[in-house]
Enzyme design. Structure first.
Site, PDB file in Angstrom:
ATOM      1  N   ASP A 174     -29.833 -17.800  20.166  1.00  0.00           N
ATOM      2  CA  ASP A 174     -29.361 -19.178  20.037  1.00  0.00           C
ATOM      3  C   ASP A 174     -30.548 -20.136  19.938  1.00  0.00           C
ATOM      4  O   ASP A 174     -30.563 -21.061  19.118  1.00  0.00           O
ATOM      5  CB  ASP A 174     -28.486 -19.528  21.241  1.00  0.00           C
ATOM      6  CG  ASP A 174     -27.681 -20.809  21.040  1.00  0.00           C
ATOM      7  OD1 ASP A 174     -27.444 -21.208  19.885  1.00  0.00           O
ATOM      8  OD2 ASP A 174     -27.274 -21.402  22.056  1.00  0.00           O
ATOM      9  N   HIS A 257     -26.152 -22.493  12.622  1.00  0.00           N
ATOM     10  CA  HIS A 257     -24.952 -22.632  13.451  1.00  0.00           C
ATOM     11  C   HIS A 257     -23.682 -22.770  12.613  1.00  0.00           C
ATOM     12  O   HIS A 257     -22.598 -22.359  13.051  1.00  0.00           O
ATOM     13  CB  HIS A 257     -25.101 -23.808  14.427  1.00  0.00           C
ATOM     14  CG  HIS A 257     -25.741 -23.415  15.718  1.00  0.00           C
ATOM     15  ND1 HIS A 257     -27.104 -23.232  15.834  1.00  0.00           N
ATOM     16  CD2 HIS A 257     -25.213 -23.113  16.934  1.00  0.00           C
ATOM     17  CE1 HIS A 257     -27.385 -22.852  17.078  1.00  0.00           C
ATOM     18  NE2 HIS A 257     -26.264 -22.775  17.759  1.00  0.00           N
ATOM     19  N   HIS A 260     -22.826 -19.262  11.916  1.00  0.00           N
ATOM     20  CA  HIS A 260     -22.213 -18.706  13.132  1.00  0.00           C
ATOM     21  C   HIS A 260     -20.737 -19.078  13.202  1.00  0.00           C
ATOM     22  O   HIS A 260     -19.872 -18.234  13.463  1.00  0.00           O
ATOM     23  CB  HIS A 260     -22.908 -19.229  14.394  1.00  0.00           C
ATOM     24  CG  HIS A 260     -22.052 -19.097  15.627  1.00  0.00           C
ATOM     25  ND1 HIS A 260     -21.105 -20.057  15.975  1.00  0.00           N
ATOM     26  CD2 HIS A 260     -21.957 -18.115  16.554  1.00  0.00           C
ATOM     27  CE1 HIS A 260     -20.464 -19.651  17.068  1.00  0.00           C
ATOM     28  NE2 HIS A 260     -20.960 -18.493  17.445  1.00  0.00           N
ATOM     29  N   HIS A 274     -22.487 -15.350  21.175  1.00  0.00           N
ATOM     30  CA  HIS A 274     -22.824 -16.511  20.346  1.00  0.00           C
ATOM     31  C   HIS A 274     -24.205 -16.335  19.726  1.00  0.00           C
ATOM     32  O   HIS A 274     -24.393 -16.518  18.516  1.00  0.00           O
ATOM     33  CB  HIS A 274     -22.778 -17.763  21.229  1.00  0.00           C
ATOM     34  CG  HIS A 274     -23.258 -19.015  20.570  1.00  0.00           C
ATOM     35  ND1 HIS A 274     -22.484 -19.756  19.710  1.00  0.00           N
ATOM     36  CD2 HIS A 274     -24.444 -19.679  20.669  1.00  0.00           C
ATOM     37  CE1 HIS A 274     -23.168 -20.813  19.298  1.00  0.00           C
ATOM     38  NE2 HIS A 274     -24.352 -20.791  19.871  1.00  0.00           N
TER      39      HIS A 274
END
Length: 381
Positions: A174, A257, A260, A274
């Site tokens: 992340d 992101h 993602h 995540h």
């Protein structure tokens, strides 16, 4: 037309250290006198004694409600009712990112203050003034934004060291995206999650997070394997949590992101953390940028050695899953997604091409460097 502004957002106080949870009551007391703790049964079993002793010393009540797996609209609304029913004036989320996000969203709706107490360093969510909301199956629905950050973020590094190492690895995935996305946002003068243009501070903190991770990751992971707190672990926790949190919020998000978020729509990826999915987003962003070969090689080598996926195989997909890859790409490029903060236009077709290309690209780099071949991920749930 309004004049663009630059802005930084941050929690009111950040506290980190070994056994920090034993002092939680001391830091919560100035914020509210009637806390509601949000924590699942497993986490509560780990922290109940420390938190209870700490709260009693600070003359705070012990009132706890459990939490499920995802911050869903229903779980947030249910938590709002619990807050109102218990007359809480501060909600204290202890656990993972979804519990913390649900507490932020519910605290905002209920008009009270909120505190983040992450027990793992797996995401940079705890410091931010936003929550990520999912379906019951874990598919991304939306970001919810709030007018302020948590009043307190407290992270006990001994709890992080005691947790499964996979969570620390996920936090690295992340956080690595933070610098890649912040530099793209700076180039495009994009609006950040803080609601303005990137600041020098936000961008610099994102880069600092990247640098600290590269300097400390392997030593920190070794310490975590042994359940001990070392300076390297402290440094990595700060990079994963505080620096990455400030960096993404005030530095800007971009393609990683957004990809993602798109990947959450593919059932094959369910069960991945995540940070694992974000790392695929980072790898794909580097391809979209046409990043220099040595930069891509370094990224593949580092993330492979850390234990993060950089191929489709490792997230349960193949280059032949064009229907799924197209669905991922379309979700990643909807009008509201952060992929449009890239300094050039990105279409869903561009994302599909980049996703397909990372398989052969990463495999070739891993082979040339004598790194393990990717192992197929199979979603267990």
């Amino acid at each position: 037309m309004t004049t663009p502004i630059r802005t930084v957002m941050s929690p009111a106080r950040y506290v980190q250290g070994k056994d920090a949870i034993t002092r939680l009551g001391e830091f919560v007391a100035p914020i509210g006198s009637k806390p509601l703790i949000v924590s699942d049964d497993v986490v509560w079993g780990l922290v109940e004694q420390s938190v209870t002793t700490s709260f009693e010393s600070a003359d705070l009540r012990i009132e706890r409600v459990g939490f499920g797996r995802f911050a869903t609209p229903a779980s947030i609304d249910e938590l709002v009712e619990t807050i109102r029913g218990t007359s809480a004036d501060v909600v204290v989320a202890i656990g993972g990112g979804s519990a913390i996000d649900a507490a932020k969203a519910a605290g905002h709706l209920a008009g009270i203050r909120w505190v983040s107490v992450p027990t793992v360093a797996s995401t940079d969510a705890p410091t931010s003034a936003l929550a990520v909301v999912y379906t019951d199956e874990g598919e991304f629905i939306e970001y919810r934004f709030f007018p302020r950050n948590p009043d307190l973020v407290l992270i006990d590094t001994q709890l992080v060291a005691n947790a499964p190492v996979k969570f620390l690895v996920a936090g690295i995935g992340d956080a690595l995206a933070t610098w890649l996305e912040a530099r793209a946002s700076a180039r495009s003068h994009a609006t950040t999650m803080a609601g303005g243009l990137p600041t020098q501070a936000g961008t610099a903190l994102a880069e600092l997070s990247w640098r600290i991770i590269h300097e400390n990751a392997f030593s920190a992971l070794a310490a975590a394997e042994d359940g001990v707190v070392t300076p390297a672990l402290e440094a990595l926790v700060e990079a994963n949590t505080l620096l990455s949190g400030l960096g993404f919020e005030s530095g800007g998000l971009a393609a990683a992101h957004a990809i993602h978020n798109g990947l959450t729509a593919a059932p094959q990826t369910h069960g991945l953390t995540h940070g694992q999915k974000v790392n695929i987003g980072s790898m794909t962003q580097l391809v979209l940028e046409g990043a220099p070969r040595d930069e891509i090689e370094d990224f593949v080598e580092f993330t492979t050695r850390v234990g993060l996926p950089n191929t489709l195989t490792e997230i349960g997909l193949t280059v032949d899953d064009l229907d799924e890859l197209t669905a991922v790409a379309e979700a990643a490029t909807v009008e509201t997604e952060t992929i449009h903060n890239m300094p050039f236009p990105v279409t869903s077709a561009d994302v599909v091409a980049a996703l397909v290309s990372i398989e052969r690209l990463s495999r070739s780099i891993r082979s040339a460097k004598g790194l393990p071949e990717p192992e197929l991920y199979v979603a267990g749930h």
